[in-house]
Design a protein around this motif. Sequence first.
Motif, PDB file in Angstrom:
ATOM      1  N   GLU A   1     -58.866 -83.215 116.048  1.00 12.60           N
ATOM      2  CA  GLU A   1     -59.556 -83.606 114.821  1.00 12.60           C
ATOM      3  C   GLU A   1     -60.957 -84.141 115.113  1.00 12.60           C
ATOM      4  OE1 GLU A   1     -58.670 -82.938 111.706  1.00 12.60           O
ATOM      5  OE2 GLU A   1     -57.042 -81.852 112.691  1.00 12.60           O
ATOM      6  N   GLU A   2     -61.101 -84.839 116.243  1.00 17.96           N
ATOM      7  CA  GLU A   2     -62.433 -85.342 116.607  1.00 17.96           C
ATOM      8  C   GLU A   2     -63.373 -84.189 116.947  1.00 17.96           C
ATOM      9  OE1 GLU A   2     -64.574 -88.812 119.341  1.00 17.96           O
ATOM     10  OE2 GLU A   2     -62.388 -88.634 119.277  1.00 17.96           O
ATOM     11  N   ILE A   3     -62.837 -83.176 117.626  1.00 18.46           N
ATOM     12  CA  ILE A   3     -63.640 -81.978 117.900  1.00 18.46           C
ATOM     13  C   ILE A   3     -64.104 -81.360 116.585  1.00 18.46           C
ATOM     14  CG2 ILE A   3     -63.558 -79.599 118.759  1.00 18.46           C
ATOM     15  CD1 ILE A   3     -61.596 -80.566 120.900  1.00 18.46           C
ATOM     16  N   ALA A   4     -63.181 -81.243 115.629  1.00 21.88           N
ATOM     17  CA  ALA A   4     -63.515 -80.648 114.331  1.00 21.88           C
ATOM     18  C   ALA A   4     -64.580 -81.458 113.601  1.00 21.88           C
ATOM     19  CB  ALA A   4     -62.261 -80.522 113.470  1.00 21.88           C
ATOM     20  N   GLU A   5     -64.488 -82.781 113.691  1.00 18.77           N
ATOM     21  CA  GLU A   5     -65.462 -83.642 113.012  1.00 18.77           C
ATOM     22  C   GLU A   5     -66.857 -83.464 113.609  1.00 18.77           C
ATOM     23  OE1 GLU A   5     -66.272 -88.388 112.043  1.00 18.77           O
ATOM     24  OE2 GLU A   5     -64.374 -87.755 112.935  1.00 18.77           O
ATOM     25  N   ILE A   6     -66.954 -83.453 114.940  1.00 16.65           N
ATOM     26  CA  ILE A   6     -68.257 -83.258 115.595  1.00 16.65           C
ATOM     27  C   ILE A   6     -68.771 -81.851 115.306  1.00 16.65           C
ATOM     28  CG2 ILE A   6     -69.450 -83.117 117.815  1.00 16.65           C
ATOM     29  CD1 ILE A   6     -67.524 -85.237 118.871  1.00 16.65           C
ATOM     30  N   ALA A   7     -67.882 -80.865 115.388  1.00 17.90           N
ATOM     31  CA  ALA A   7     -68.275 -79.469 115.193  1.00 17.90           C
ATOM     32  C   ALA A   7     -68.814 -79.215 113.796  1.00 17.90           C
ATOM     33  CB  ALA A   7     -67.098 -78.555 115.479  1.00 17.90           C
ATOM     34  N   SER A   8     -68.401 -80.028 112.821  1.00 18.02           N
ATOM     35  CA  SER A   8     -68.823 -79.794 111.434  1.00 18.02           C
ATOM     36  C   SER A   8     -70.325 -79.931 111.259  1.00 18.02           C
ATOM     37  CB  SER A   8     -68.102 -80.770 110.494  1.00 18.02           C
ATOM     38  OG  SER A   8     -68.520 -82.108 110.734  1.00 18.02           O
ATOM     39  N   THR A   9     -70.990 -80.614 112.179  1.00 23.81           N
ATOM     40  CA  THR A   9     -72.444 -80.811 112.073  1.00 23.81           C
ATOM     41  C   THR A   9     -73.226 -79.968 113.083  1.00 23.81           C
ATOM     42  OG1 THR A   9     -72.468 -82.667 113.652  1.00 23.81           O
ATOM     43  CG2 THR A   9     -72.034 -83.198 111.333  1.00 23.81           C
ATOM     44  N   LYS A  10     -72.532 -79.119 113.824  1.00 23.67           N
ATOM     45  CA  LYS A  10     -73.168 -78.377 114.914  1.00 23.67           C
ATOM     46  C   LYS A  10     -73.362 -76.898 114.552  1.00 23.67           C
ATOM     47  CE  LYS A  10     -73.037 -82.057 117.505  1.00 23.67           C
ATOM     48  NZ  LYS A  10     -74.280 -82.820 117.764  1.00 23.67           N
ATOM     49  N   PRO A  11     -74.257 -76.227 115.278  1.00 21.11           N
ATOM     50  CA  PRO A  11     -74.429 -74.779 115.060  1.00 21.11           C
ATOM     51  C   PRO A  11     -73.147 -74.049 115.420  1.00 21.11           C
ATOM     52  CG  PRO A  11     -76.238 -75.708 116.375  1.00 21.11           C
ATOM     53  CD  PRO A  11     -75.177 -76.753 116.305  1.00 21.11           C
ATOM     54  N   LYS A  12     -72.739 -73.094 114.582  1.00 22.60           N
ATOM     55  CA  LYS A  12     -71.461 -72.420 114.814  1.00 22.60           C
ATOM     56  C   LYS A  12     -71.479 -71.039 114.206  1.00 22.60           C
ATOM     57  CE  LYS A  12     -69.357 -75.685 112.509  1.00 22.60           C
ATOM     58  NZ  LYS A  12     -70.535 -76.297 111.849  1.00 22.60           N
ATOM     59  N   ILE A  13     -70.513 -70.223 114.603  1.00 21.28           N
ATOM     60  CA  ILE A  13     -70.343 -68.905 114.025  1.00 21.28           C
ATOM     61  C   ILE A  13     -68.869 -68.531 114.065  1.00 21.28           C
ATOM     62  CG2 ILE A  13     -70.775 -67.715 116.227  1.00 21.28           C
ATOM     63  CD1 ILE A  13     -72.151 -65.474 114.591  1.00 21.28           C
ATOM     64  N   ASP A  14     -68.387 -67.917 112.999  1.00 24.30           N
ATOM     65  CA  ASP A  14     -67.019 -67.396 112.936  1.00 24.30           C
ATOM     66  C   ASP A  14     -67.048 -65.936 113.354  1.00 24.30           C
ATOM     67  OD1 ASP A  14     -65.627 -69.138 110.053  1.00 24.30           O
ATOM     68  OD2 ASP A  14     -65.593 -69.615 112.159  1.00 24.30           O
ATOM     69  N   LEU A  15     -66.229 -65.564 114.317  1.00 23.52           N
ATOM     70  CA  LEU A  15     -66.161 -64.178 114.764  1.00 23.52           C
ATOM     71  C   LEU A  15     -64.812 -63.585 114.375  1.00 23.52           C
ATOM     72  CD1 LEU A  15     -67.731 -64.453 118.332  1.00 23.52           C
ATOM     73  CD2 LEU A  15     -68.848 -63.799 116.201  1.00 23.52           C
ATOM     74  N   ASP A  16     -64.860 -62.393 113.791  1.00 29.97           N
ATOM     75  CA  ASP A  16     -63.637 -61.704 113.386  1.00 29.97           C
ATOM     76  C   ASP A  16     -63.055 -60.994 114.607  1.00 29.97           C
ATOM     77  OD1 ASP A  16     -61.611 -60.435 112.058  1.00 29.97           O
ATOM     78  OD2 ASP A  16     -62.883 -58.844 111.252  1.00 29.97           O
ATOM     79  N   ILE A  17     -62.427 -61.777 115.479  1.00 32.74           N
ATOM     80  CA  ILE A  17     -61.812 -61.235 116.693  1.00 32.74           C
ATOM     81  C   ILE A  17     -60.311 -61.108 116.437  1.00 32.74           C
ATOM     82  CG2 ILE A  17     -61.343 -61.617 119.139  1.00 32.74           C
ATOM     83  CD1 ILE A  17     -63.985 -63.148 119.284  1.00 32.74           C
ATOM     84  N   GLN A  18     -59.841 -59.880 116.417  1.00 27.69           N
ATOM     85  CA  GLN A  18     -58.433 -59.622 116.133  1.00 27.69           C
ATOM     86  C   GLN A  18     -57.643 -59.431 117.436  1.00 27.69           C
ATOM     87  OE1 GLN A  18     -57.036 -59.633 112.911  1.00 27.69           O
ATOM     88  NE2 GLN A  18     -59.055 -60.502 112.468  1.00 27.69           N
ATOM     89  N   PHE A  19     -56.365 -59.742 117.355  1.00 26.94           N
ATOM     90  CA  PHE A  19     -55.469 -59.620 118.509  1.00 26.94           C
ATOM     91  C   PHE A  19     -54.297 -58.722 118.131  1.00 26.94           C
ATOM     92  CE2 PHE A  19     -57.822 -63.497 118.840  1.00 26.94           C
ATOM     93  CZ  PHE A  19     -58.071 -63.677 120.196  1.00 26.94           C
ATOM     94  N   ASP A  20     -53.620 -58.209 119.143  1.00 27.55           N
ATOM     95  CA  ASP A  20     -52.420 -57.438 118.871  1.00 27.55           C
ATOM     96  C   ASP A  20     -51.415 -58.322 118.139  1.00 27.55           C
ATOM     97  OD1 ASP A  20     -53.570 -55.298 120.129  1.00 27.55           O
ATOM     98  OD2 ASP A  20     -52.534 -55.619 122.045  1.00 27.55           O
ATOM     99  N   TYR A  21     -50.539 -57.706 117.357  1.00 30.55           N
ATOM    100  CA  TYR A  21     -49.623 -58.440 116.499  1.00 30.55           C
ATOM    101  C   TYR A  21     -48.759 -59.428 117.297  1.00 30.55           C
ATOM    102  CZ  TYR A  21     -45.990 -59.318 113.022  1.00 30.55           C
ATOM    103  OH  TYR A  21     -45.125 -59.919 112.146  1.00 30.55           O
TER     104      TYR A  21
END
Length: 214
Positions: A86-106
């Motif tokens: 949760e602390e990582i998520a809190e810090i990350a909320s203010t940082k540069p980021k990107i969501d990548l659509d990386i899919q995996f086998d089922y």
Amino acid sequence: MTRTHRLTATAAIALTAALSMTASLAIAGDNNVSANQIVNALQPKPLTRSLSGAPQIDPAVKAKEMSFVATLQNRKTRSLSTGEREEIAEIASTKPKIDLDIQFDYNSAEISKASLPSVQELGKALSNASLRGSTFVLAGHTDAVGGEAFNQDLSERRADTIKRYLTDKYGINNGTDLVTVGYGKSKPKDPNAPMDPVNRRVEVVNMDTKTASK
């Protein structure tokens, strides 16, 4: 049907087909992110300055963040506590980021062949000189299909797979430059549609551990 009506109907069908093709191209374009796009998304934001010329940033907050990130280096994903995630998520909320659509086998942590180009572009981006000196978080997310424990484990294994690939193929220092975390189904990209595949993703965050005012 009159000739005019037939022409109108034909035009409508053609327009619908054109719009469908445009939408498909847009979706395909979203999935084919380039290294340059990733680099731009992860660039640290320039520090704003006060009238005196001094950066408007709380040194104590920055030091606390950097100290916490340092404790995560060389850690295994499964050693992270709920509080640390949760602390990582809190810090990350203010940082540069990107969501990548990386899919995996089922039900697997194996990267799908269709997603390998995106992972390779990520490797090129994180090897870029402009991003050196920071620690990056690789956060795995799943959709809401399946149980909580299963999805938590799957998201961690998938994040670890990306980390190993970047280390093996691009020589990125996995001990100090890459931190993995899994959030399972707890942080959907679309909370209104938790089972939608859009929630299956890898979020990359620049924790901005170098000076961003250069």
